[in-house]
Write a protein that holds these residues in place. Structure first.
Motif, short mmCIF file in Angstrom:
data_model
loop_
_atom_site.label_atom_id
_atom_site.label_comp_id
_atom_site.label_asym_id
_atom_site.label_seq_id
_atom_site.Cartn_x
_atom_site.Cartn_y
_atom_site.Cartn_z
N LYS A 1 0.68 -1.56 -0.33
CA LYS A 1 0.27 0.52 -0.24
C LYS A 1 0.88 1.38 0.33
CE LYS A 1 -2.48 2.02 4.02
NZ LYS A 1 -3.90 1.92 4.52
N ASN A 2 1.57 1.37 1.13
CA ASN A 2 2.83 2.80 0.58
C ASN A 2 3.48 2.40 -0.55
OD1 ASN A 2 1.58 3.44 3.54
ND2 ASN A 2 2.45 2.06 3.67
N LEU A 3 3.89 0.64 -0.77
CA LEU A 3 4.83 1.44 -1.98
C LEU A 3 5.08 2.33 -3.66
CD1 LEU A 3 7.34 -0.31 -3.63
CD2 LEU A 3 5.40 -2.05 -4.67
N PHE B 1 8.40 9.27 -4.01
CA PHE B 1 9.46 9.71 -2.57
C PHE B 1 10.32 10.31 -3.19
CE2 PHE B 1 12.17 10.07 0.70
CZ PHE B 1 11.60 11.65 1.39
N ILE B 2 11.03 8.74 -3.23
CA ILE B 2 12.72 8.27 -3.97
C ILE B 2 13.07 8.77 -4.92
CG2 ILE B 2 14.07 6.72 -4.39
CD1 ILE B 2 12.94 4.91 -2.37
N PHE C 1 16.00 11.84 -5.87
CA PHE C 1 16.46 11.75 -6.51
C PHE C 1 16.48 12.80 -7.64
CE2 PHE C 1 17.45 9.96 -11.39
CZ PHE C 1 18.87 9.76 -10.50
N LYS C 2 15.62 13.48 -8.09
CA LYS C 2 15.41 14.07 -8.83
C LYS C 2 16.08 15.66 -8.83
CE LYS C 2 11.40 13.22 -11.73
NZ LYS C 2 9.72 13.15 -11.85
N GLU C 3 15.52 15.60 -7.15
CA GLU C 3 15.94 17.29 -6.73
C GLU C 3 17.80 17.13 -6.20
OE1 GLU C 3 14.29 17.31 -2.49
OE2 GLU C 3 12.59 17.19 -3.29
N GLN C 4 17.68 15.81 -5.93
CA GLN C 4 19.48 15.83 -6.46
C GLN C 4 19.96 16.04 -7.68
OE1 GLN C 4 21.62 15.30 -3.54
NE2 GLN C 4 20.07 15.01 -2.59
N LEU C 5 19.26 15.83 -8.10
CA LEU C 5 19.94 16.07 -10.15
C LEU C 5 20.05 17.23 -9.97
CD1 LEU C 5 18.19 13.37 -12.37
CD2 LEU C 5 21.13 14.00 -11.42
N HIS C 6 18.52 18.40 -9.63
CA HIS C 6 18.58 19.86 -9.92
C HIS C 6 20.27 20.17 -9.13
CE1 HIS C 6 15.22 19.62 -12.70
NE2 HIS C 6 14.31 18.95 -11.72
#
Length: 109
Positions: A88-90, A96-97, A101-106
């Motif tokens: 259910k939380n998958l 979220f991951i 990941f996108k935030e880290q790329l930016h």
């Protein structure tokens, strides 16, 4: 007459000797029978005790098996619940991951 009396006494003594031998033989037989009966009672008691022990062990094994089955079912149900909660939380976790990941790329770009 004296010989008749002596003969009568001798016959009476022989009769008493026979009666004493018969009584002793009866006593020995009674004693032997009592010992045999006691031995039979001991053997029966030992057999009954062994049977009772085996019965109690079998009952304990059944109870242990039932408890084991119950514990396994509880564990499987708990595992299914945890798996369902995880599934259910998958989607949220993946989103979220990916967003992290996108935030880290930016940040690095």
């Amino acid at each position: 007459m004296k010989t008749d009396v002596l003969k009568s006494i001798r016959e009476t003594e022989e009769e008493y000797q026979v009666m004493i031998r018969d009584a002793q033989a009866g006593r020995k037989k009674s004693l032997s029978d009592a010992e045999q009966e006691a031995e039979n009672l001991v053997q029966k008691a030992q057999k009954d005790a062994g049977d009772y022990k085996n019965q109690r062990l079998a009952e304990a094994r059944v109870q242990a098996q039932n408890r084991y089955t119950e514990i396994v079912k509880e564990g499987e149900a708990r595992a299914e619940t945890l798996k369902a909660q995880g599934n259910k939380n998958l989607a949220k976790a993946v989103d979220f991951i990916v967003s992290q990941f996108k935030e880290q790329l930016h940040v690095k770009a």
